[in-house]
Design a protein around this motif. Structure first.
Motif, PDB file in Angstrom:
ATOM      1  N   GLU A 202      29.254  36.442  32.315  1.00 33.55           N
ATOM      2  CA  GLU A 202      28.338  35.598  33.080  1.00 33.55           C
ATOM      3  C   GLU A 202      26.915  35.818  32.565  1.00 33.55           C
ATOM      4  O   GLU A 202      26.368  36.905  32.697  1.00 33.55           O
ATOM      5  CB  GLU A 202      28.437  35.950  34.562  1.00 33.55           C
ATOM      6  CG  GLU A 202      27.625  35.034  35.466  1.00 33.55           C
ATOM      7  CD  GLU A 202      27.799  35.388  36.932  1.00 33.55           C
ATOM      8  OE1 GLU A 202      28.840  35.032  37.512  1.00 33.55           O
ATOM      9  OE2 GLU A 202      26.903  36.055  37.495  1.00 33.55           O
TER      10      GLU A 202
ATOM     11  N   ARG B 272      23.286  32.538  36.663  1.00 33.35           N
ATOM     12  CA  ARG B 272      23.935  32.264  37.946  1.00 33.35           C
ATOM     13  C   ARG B 272      24.762  30.991  37.853  1.00 33.35           C
ATOM     14  O   ARG B 272      24.273  29.953  37.377  1.00 33.35           O
ATOM     15  CB  ARG B 272      22.893  32.121  39.045  1.00 33.35           C
ATOM     16  CG  ARG B 272      23.497  31.713  40.402  1.00 33.35           C
ATOM     17  CD  ARG B 272      22.479  31.765  41.518  1.00 33.35           C
ATOM     18  NE  ARG B 272      22.083  33.140  41.783  1.00 33.35           N
ATOM     19  CZ  ARG B 272      21.137  33.481  42.647  1.00 33.35           C
ATOM     20  NH1 ARG B 272      20.487  32.549  43.313  1.00 33.35           N
ATOM     21  NH2 ARG B 272      20.835  34.755  42.837  1.00 33.35           N
TER      22      ARG B 272
ATOM     23  N   GLY C  44      29.780  39.517  37.098  1.00 30.92           N
ATOM     24  CA  GLY C  44      28.371  39.491  37.461  1.00 30.92           C
ATOM     25  C   GLY C  44      27.475  39.607  36.252  1.00 30.92           C
ATOM     26  O   GLY C  44      27.890  39.380  35.117  1.00 30.92           O
TER      27      GLY C  44
ATOM     28  N   ASP D 218      23.741  41.926  39.990  1.00 35.38           N
ATOM     29  CA  ASP D 218      24.441  41.043  40.931  1.00 35.38           C
ATOM     30  C   ASP D 218      25.906  41.010  40.513  1.00 35.38           C
ATOM     31  O   ASP D 218      26.275  40.319  39.561  1.00 35.38           O
ATOM     32  CB  ASP D 218      23.824  39.649  40.893  1.00 35.38           C
ATOM     33  CG  ASP D 218      24.473  38.683  41.894  1.00 35.38           C
ATOM     34  OD1 ASP D 218      25.499  39.045  42.503  1.00 35.38           O
ATOM     35  OD2 ASP D 218      23.953  37.559  42.046  1.00 35.38           O
TER      36      ASP D 218
ATOM     37  N   GLN E 161      23.990  42.770  45.470  1.00 31.98           N
ATOM     38  CA  GLN E 161      22.773  42.488  44.707  1.00 31.98           C
ATOM     39  C   GLN E 161      21.843  43.682  44.917  1.00 31.98           C
ATOM     40  O   GLN E 161      21.361  43.921  46.023  1.00 31.98           O
ATOM     41  CB  GLN E 161      22.109  41.205  45.204  1.00 31.98           C
ATOM     42  CG  GLN E 161      22.905  39.946  44.885  1.00 31.98           C
ATOM     43  CD  GLN E 161      22.241  38.682  45.405  1.00 31.98           C
ATOM     44  OE1 GLN E 161      21.634  38.671  46.467  1.00 31.98           O
ATOM     45  NE2 GLN E 161      22.361  37.596  44.657  1.00 31.98           N
TER      46      GLN E 161
ATOM     47  N   ARG F 195      29.513  32.602  43.579  1.00 32.60           N
ATOM     48  CA  ARG F 195      28.365  33.383  43.143  1.00 32.60           C
ATOM     49  C   ARG F 195      27.156  32.487  42.835  1.00 32.60           C
ATOM     50  O   ARG F 195      26.212  32.904  42.198  1.00 32.60           O
ATOM     51  CB  ARG F 195      28.744  34.200  41.894  1.00 32.60           C
ATOM     52  CG  ARG F 195      29.821  35.244  42.169  1.00 32.60           C
ATOM     53  CD  ARG F 195      30.155  36.071  40.921  1.00 32.60           C
ATOM     54  NE  ARG F 195      28.984  36.446  40.161  1.00 32.60           N
ATOM     55  CZ  ARG F 195      28.135  37.425  40.501  1.00 32.60           C
ATOM     56  NH1 ARG F 195      28.378  38.132  41.605  1.00 32.60           N
ATOM     57  NH2 ARG F 195      27.079  37.685  39.767  1.00 32.60           N
ATOM     58  N   SER F 196      27.207  31.246  43.310  1.00 34.09           N
ATOM     59  CA  SER F 196      26.141  30.299  42.983  1.00 34.09           C
ATOM     60  C   SER F 196      24.934  30.420  43.904  1.00 34.09           C
ATOM     61  O   SER F 196      23.892  29.831  43.623  1.00 34.09           O
ATOM     62  CB  SER F 196      26.688  28.868  43.036  1.00 34.09           C
ATOM     63  OG  SER F 196      27.074  28.514  44.356  1.00 34.09           O
TER      64      SER F 196
ATOM     65  N   ASP G  51      22.233  32.897  46.387  1.00 33.07           N
ATOM     66  CA  ASP G  51      21.713  34.232  46.641  1.00 33.07           C
ATOM     67  C   ASP G  51      22.245  34.708  47.984  1.00 33.07           C
ATOM     68  O   ASP G  51      22.366  33.922  48.934  1.00 33.07           O
ATOM     69  CB  ASP G  51      20.185  34.200  46.657  1.00 33.07           C
ATOM     70  CG  ASP G  51      19.591  35.594  46.654  1.00 33.07           C
ATOM     71  OD1 ASP G  51      19.463  36.177  47.754  1.00 33.07           O
ATOM     72  OD2 ASP G  51      19.268  36.109  45.573  1.00 33.07           O
TER      73      ASP G  51
END
Length: 371
Positions: free
Chosen positions: A109, A112, A243, A263, A288, A354-355, A357
């Motif tokens: 990844e 984000r 992450g 994250d 996070q 995970r898109s 916060d």
């Protein structure tokens, strides 16, 4: 399905799933059970000398808890899929059922994501032999391999070599706190604690207190993934991880700091600690954490140790009414059967998404769409 030459893209599949939902056809996972989740809003610990003060960014220190509801799977869905576009089914079938399956590991990844992982046509229940079956985590990295550090370069007051050492320490902390089998199965996170700066006035003392006697304020699960050894244990030796980690030179209140932002989501398949127990449940923890490296010439800090400037966590499948004892408390199908009608009615959340916060997610107990 190959990542380089997919017959159907994730976007196309997601669009089809959404269209099917609007038409009243179930394309989601079957075999759902009660699940709980909790999350903690971001907190910023006290600074060093004149550093930033601890702040509650999103209210009291609460942790969202959610429960997964049963997602119906209609037999008509398979018929509709085949009729409209057969490859939409075959490309998302496990190999044993005639399709190539979604087993190719995902690339690391790098930013984000813009959306949650697409839903599977056949979301099967996990088993002792295949604890990640039916989960997007099937294609995630195994353990520490999923925690990749960015390339070291000189930043702020730190040289390239110092930054490289700090990045390694950040990874070592995440591994020790979330992947060490001793810790996951309820042990003390000794290696992780040793990486924290004793000069930071609140984090290390709070964790030490919480490991002795956990409270909502001093809760070790804010940083450490632990299951009660009398209640649940990890299935096998693999925890799936996805992450990213980024690096920046602090500004404003964080001038003279180098900041490492992390994250990561960790997926734990567990089974009850009971002879003959074979029902696998998955707990999904996303963390996070921002580690701060203050300039020791400006602040009272231990060079080479990590300070925590921000931490936020969300844990899916952790009982809403579980005890505050420093452990995760996963819910199994048999628990839900024994206590019907106790599912939370809060907002639904996908723990694999995970898109967003974590600070933007609801804080109250809610429902999981999958685990």
């Amino acid at each position: 399905m190959s990542e380089k030459d997919p017959s159907v893209s994730d976007e196309e599949w997601a669009a089809f799933v959404e269209a099917a939902k609007k038409d009243g056809v179930g394309v989601g996972g079957g075999g759902g059970t009660g699940r709980g989740s909790r999350s903690a809003p971001a907190r910023e610990p006290e600074g060093w000398r004149s550093g930033p003060a601890w702040q509650e960014e999103t209210g009291r220190g609460r942790r969202k808890r959610q429960v997964k509801g049963v997602l119906g799977f209609a037999a008509a869905a398979a018929v509709l899929l085949v009729a409209l576009r057969p490859q939409l089914v075959t490309d998302h079938l496990p190999e044993a059922l005639g399709g190539p399956g979604e087993t190719t590991p995902l690339a690391a990844e790098s930013a984000r994501p813009t959306a949650a992982p697409s839903e599977e046509a056949f979301a099967e229940d996990p088993t002792l032999r295949e604890p990640f079956r039916g989960s997007p985590a099937l294609r995630w990295s195994d353990g520490a391999a999923g925690i990749e550090t960015p390339q070291a370069t000189a930043v702020g007051w730190m040289s390239k070599n110092e930054v490289g050492a700090a990045l390694k320490s950040a990874k070592d902390f995440l591994v020790a706190a979330n992947l060490d089998p001793t810790v996951v199965n309820g042990g003390r996170p000794t290696a992780a604690l040793a990486l924290l700066d004793p000069h930071q006035p609140d984090v290390l003392p709070a964790m030490e207190k919480g490991l002795t006697k956990a409270t909502e304020k001093n809760d070790p699960t804010l940083l450490f993934s632990r299951f009660s050894p009398a209640e649940a244990k990890l299935v096998g030796s693999v925890v799936k991880v996805r992450g990213r980690m980024t690096l920046e030179n602090g500004k404003g209140a964080y001038a003279n700091y180098v900041l490492i932002h992390t994250d990561y989501t960790f997926v734990y398949p567990v089974v009850k600690v009971r002879p003959g127990a074979d029902e696998v449940a998955r707990t999904v923890a996303r963390r996070q954490i921002t580690f701060a490296l203050p300039d020791p010439d400006v602040y009272r800090a231990t060079k080479g140790k990590l300070s925590v400037s921000r931490m936020n966590s969300s844990v899916g499948n952790d009982a809403c009414d579980g005890p505050k004892d420093g452990f995760f408390h996963p819910i199994f199908a048999e628990d839900r059967t024994a206590s019907p009608g106790t599912d939370p009615s809060g907002p639904a959340t996908d723990p694999y998404d995970r898109s967003k916060d974590l600070a933007d997610l609801p804080q109250e107990c809610g429902r999981l769409t999958r685990s």
